[in-house]
Design an enzyme around this catalytic site. Structure first.
Site, PDB file in Angstrom:
ATOM      1  N   ASN A 172       0.817  -1.217   0.000  1.00 25.02           N
ATOM      2  CA  ASN A 172       0.000   0.000   0.000  1.00 25.02           C
ATOM      3  C   ASN A 172       0.854   1.273   0.000  1.00 25.02           C
ATOM      4  O   ASN A 172       0.558   2.220  -0.728  1.00 25.02           O
ATOM      5  CB  ASN A 172      -0.961   0.003   1.196  1.00 25.02           C
ATOM      6  CG  ASN A 172      -1.940  -1.156   1.133  1.00 25.02           C
ATOM      7  OD1 ASN A 172      -1.995  -1.863   0.129  1.00 25.02           O
ATOM      8  ND2 ASN A 172      -2.700  -1.364   2.200  1.00 25.02           N
ATOM      9  N   HIS A 182     -15.987  36.774 -31.497  1.00 20.10           N
ATOM     10  CA  HIS A 182     -17.108  36.044 -32.119  1.00 20.10           C
ATOM     11  C   HIS A 182     -16.699  35.437 -33.455  1.00 20.10           C
ATOM     12  O   HIS A 182     -17.514  35.275 -34.346  1.00 20.10           O
ATOM     13  CB  HIS A 182     -18.325  36.948 -32.312  1.00 20.10           C
ATOM     14  CG  HIS A 182     -18.681  37.733 -31.093  1.00 20.10           C
ATOM     15  ND1 HIS A 182     -19.572  37.309 -30.143  1.00 20.10           N
ATOM     16  CD2 HIS A 182     -18.206  38.931 -30.646  1.00 20.10           C
ATOM     17  CE1 HIS A 182     -19.656  38.207 -29.175  1.00 20.10           C
ATOM     18  NE2 HIS A 182     -18.832  39.193 -29.456  1.00 20.10           N
ATOM     19  N   SER A 232      -4.710  12.918 -48.879  1.00 20.09           N
ATOM     20  CA  SER A 232      -5.918  12.111 -48.907  1.00 20.09           C
ATOM     21  C   SER A 232      -5.683  10.950 -49.857  1.00 20.09           C
ATOM     22  O   SER A 232      -4.963  11.080 -50.842  1.00 20.09           O
ATOM     23  CB  SER A 232      -7.084  12.969 -49.401  1.00 20.09           C
ATOM     24  OG  SER A 232      -8.087  12.140 -49.953  1.00 20.09           O
ATOM     25  N   LYS A 236      -5.341  17.393 -51.724  1.00 18.64           N
ATOM     26  CA  LYS A 236      -5.485  17.693 -50.301  1.00 18.64           C
ATOM     27  C   LYS A 236      -4.174  17.750 -49.542  1.00 18.64           C
ATOM     28  O   LYS A 236      -3.250  16.991 -49.789  1.00 18.64           O
ATOM     29  CB  LYS A 236      -6.357  16.629 -49.639  1.00 18.64           C
ATOM     30  CG  LYS A 236      -7.774  16.651 -50.126  1.00 18.64           C
ATOM     31  CD  LYS A 236      -8.616  17.617 -49.330  1.00 18.64           C
ATOM     32  CE  LYS A 236      -8.992  16.941 -48.041  1.00 18.64           C
ATOM     33  NZ  LYS A 236     -10.004  17.644 -47.312  1.00 18.64           N
ATOM     34  N   GLU A 289      -5.366  18.381 -35.670  1.00 16.89           N
ATOM     35  CA  GLU A 289      -6.654  17.690 -35.482  1.00 16.89           C
ATOM     36  C   GLU A 289      -6.537  16.589 -34.435  1.00 16.89           C
ATOM     37  O   GLU A 289      -7.413  16.410 -33.587  1.00 16.89           O
ATOM     38  CB  GLU A 289      -7.124  17.075 -36.803  1.00 16.89           C
ATOM     39  CG  GLU A 289      -7.599  18.089 -37.811  1.00 16.89           C
ATOM     40  CD  GLU A 289      -7.900  17.424 -39.153  1.00 16.89           C
ATOM     41  OE1 GLU A 289      -9.072  17.336 -39.508  1.00 16.89           O
ATOM     42  OE2 GLU A 289      -6.961  16.976 -39.828  1.00 16.89           O
ATOM     43  N   TYR A 312      -6.441   2.397   2.416  1.00 18.33           N
ATOM     44  CA  TYR A 312      -6.272   1.842   1.073  1.00 18.33           C
ATOM     45  C   TYR A 312      -7.449   0.950   0.690  1.00 18.33           C
ATOM     46  O   TYR A 312      -7.932   0.145   1.484  1.00 18.33           O
ATOM     47  CB  TYR A 312      -4.966   1.027   0.984  1.00 18.33           C
ATOM     48  CG  TYR A 312      -4.815   0.363  -0.375  1.00 18.33           C
ATOM     49  CD1 TYR A 312      -4.262   1.066  -1.433  1.00 18.33           C
ATOM     50  CD2 TYR A 312      -5.272  -0.935  -0.600  1.00 18.33           C
ATOM     51  CE1 TYR A 312      -4.154   0.477  -2.698  1.00 18.33           C
ATOM     52  CE2 TYR A 312      -5.176  -1.528  -1.851  1.00 18.33           C
ATOM     53  CZ  TYR A 312      -4.618  -0.815  -2.896  1.00 18.33           C
ATOM     54  OH  TYR A 312      -4.525  -1.391  -4.129  1.00 18.33           O
TER      55      TYR A 312
HETATM   56  N1  ARG Z   1      -1.440  -3.509  -7.248  1.00 20.31           N
HETATM   57  C1  ARG Z   1      -1.912  -2.786  -6.124  1.00 20.31           C
HETATM   58  C2  ARG Z   1      -2.301  -1.364  -6.527  1.00 20.31           C
HETATM   59  O1  ARG Z   1      -1.946  -0.969  -7.561  1.00 20.31           O
HETATM   60  C3  ARG Z   1      -0.842  -2.700  -5.081  1.00 20.31           C
HETATM   61  C4  ARG Z   1      -1.355  -2.554  -3.693  1.00 20.31           C
HETATM   62  C5  ARG Z   1      -2.117  -3.767  -3.336  1.00 20.31           C
HETATM   63  N2  ARG Z   1      -2.387  -3.827  -1.954  1.00 20.31           N
HETATM   64  C6  ARG Z   1      -3.227  -4.754  -1.477  1.00 20.31           C
HETATM   65  N3  ARG Z   1      -3.409  -4.744  -0.212  1.00 20.31           N
HETATM   66  N4  ARG Z   1      -3.829  -5.623  -2.227  1.00 20.31           N
HETATM   67  O2  ARG Z   1      -2.971  -0.659  -5.817  1.00 20.31           O
END
Ligand code: ARG
Length: 462
Positions: free
Chosen positions: A116, A162, A283, A289, A296, A323
């Site tokens: 995490n 405009h 084109s 063209k 674009e 997380y």
């Molecule tokens: N692949 C996961 C992500 O991108 C990494 C973290 C995963 N953590 C977990 N507790 N499963 O977020």
């Protein structure tokens, strides 16, 4: 990650049956996030140095980790590294290979850390680099833009409101507007970098860790300005990625507007600019063209960056702390944004050097558009007429010129006198394009001398 892995699954100690193929396919991210491998290894090495320094792992472990990682770097670079979806993501793939190569030291690397805090560290390192690349490319674009603006500092063209011809400006002045717009983009990216350059590592899964870690040391090693102050926030928020995409969306908005102008100006009805052939395409059916495909496409690609910004905002909005796996979905939008921004800057930086003005067509458009009418009104005001009356008189004069099919400077003197007896022979000087331009001489104005000093200031800024 659990201690003592012997099966393919890192957490299999807790589970009684293996993951199904469908679930593996649905949850794996390595196909996408392997792009973070350099940042992942960089972060792991800094973490390992800290662990050794704090006596959490031995010097020998650190040495093994370093040696294993350098082998992994050469495997990935040479293409021989075996990325496995069964190992889910970039983090576990690298860690697993490290353990194959160096044994227990590899298993110790994850001490005091979680994926995490690892993943958000990787993304921050990645975006920090991306911002540096973006800023370098913006700068190159700016240098070339200013070169063009300098060449065209006194080239008159119609300014529009405009989308109707309004007043004369110089082409250089118009290009300096582009400079200002995209200069703010550079400021925004530099600002985003400040806020993302903080270290999440040490937050571990969410609550911090029981080991005597030194977060400031790791921050210093990885070039972060400071550490994230709260462990829950550190692992959960992706606001920095959203800010990045917001800055990117604004930048693309600017490039899309510039593109739109280039497309119009290249149209033979305008014929204001030519773009070097190497940036145009033909084109397959119409031999005559020459199409402005680059502008674009820049205009078109803007949509995907807007989409990525929205995707990330929506990704984040329902997440409680800390997380959640939702966050794994942040990478595709981010990577595609980075690619789109860098490619657009690259191609625009080249193309702008291949833009040339067609001053004759610009001047014709100025005359057809009666663009010095405001100058005539200001002239009458200087002779004592109230502005609203002057506006009315000039409106009638323009209508008369239109009837006769002539531009304002070609209108006979007696015709001017019909609508405003205050007009004298000197009126023809103020009806010239050059006179109109020169009279708007204050900072931010379009007079060629002001354009030149703005270019000078812009160069100093770069
Ligand atoms: N692949 C996961 C992500 O991108 C990494 C973290 C995963 N953590 C977990 N507790 N499963 O977020």
């Amino acid at each position: 990650m659990n201690e003592g892995d012997s099966t393919p699954y890192t957490w299999s100690g807790r589970f009684s049956e293996p993951m199904s193929d469908t679930v593996e396919r649905y949850t794996q991210s390595v196909d996408v996030d392997k792009r973070l491998w350099r940042q992942d290894i960089l972060g792991s090495l800094a973490h390992a140095r800290m662990l050794a320094r704090q006596g959490i792992i031995s010097a020998k472990d650190l040495q093994d980790i370093q040696q294993g990682m350098s082998q992994i770097v050469s495997e990935i670079e040479s293409g021989s590294f075996n990325w496995s979806p069964a190992l889910e993501d970039v983090h576990l793939n690298i860690e697993k290979r490290l353990t194959e190569l160096v044994g227990d030291a590899g298993k110790r690397l994850h001490t005091g850390r979680s994926r995490n805090d690892q993943v958000t560290t990787d993304i921050r390192l990645y975006l920090r680099e991306a911002i540096d690349d973006i800023l370098a490319r913006l700068k190159r674009f700016h240098i070339r833009l200013l070169d063009l603006a300098e060449r065209e500092a006194s080239t008159p063209m119609p300014g529009f409101t405009h989308m109707q011809p309004a007043q004369p400006v110089t082409f250089g002045h118009h290009l300096l507007a582009w400079f200002e717009m995209t200069r703010r983009d550079a400021e925004r990216f530099a600002d985003v970098k400040k806020r993302l350059n903080r270290l999440p590592l040490g937050a571990a899964a969410l609550a911090g860790t029981t080991y005597p870690i030194d977060r400031d040391f790791v921050a210093g090693e990885l070039g972060f300005d400071s550490i994230c102050a709260n462990s829950l926030d550190a692992v959960s928020d992706r606001d920095f990625a959203i800010e990045f995409c917001a800055a990117g969306a604004l930048m693309m908005m600017h490039f899309s507007r510039m593109s739109e102008e280039l497309v119009l100006w290249m149209n033979p009805r305008f014929g204001f600019v030519k773009i070097a052939d190497r940036f145009c395409t033909g084109s397959s059916i119409m031999p005559q063209k020459k199409n402005p495909d680059i502008p674009e496409l820049a205009r078109g690609k803007t949509g995907r960056v807007y989409g990525h910004l929205i995707a990330l905002l929506v990704l984040m909005k329902g997440q409680p702390l800390a997380y959640n796996r939702d966050n794994q979905e942040d990478k595709e939008p981010l990577f595609d944004s980075v690619d789109t921004l860098l490619d657009t800057l690259h191609v625009f930086g080249e193309m702008i050097a291949g833009v040339t003005a067609c001053p004759e067509n610009m001047r014709n458009a100025l005359h057809q558009g009666f663009t010095t009418a405001t100058d005539l009104a200001d002239y009458l005001v200087r002779k004592g007429m109230p502005f609203r009356d002057a506006h009315e008189a000039v409106g009638k004069t323009v209508r008369r010129a239109e009837e006769l099919g002539v531009a304002l400077p070609e209108l006979p003197f007696e015709e001017f006198r019909k609508f405003s007896p205050l007009v004298e022979k000197d009126v023809f000087e103020i009806l010239t394009i050059e006179g109109s331009l020169a009279s708007r001489s204050h900072p931010g104005g379009t007079a060629p001398e002001q354009v030149r000093s703005a270019i000078f200031r812009a160069r100093e800024l770069l």
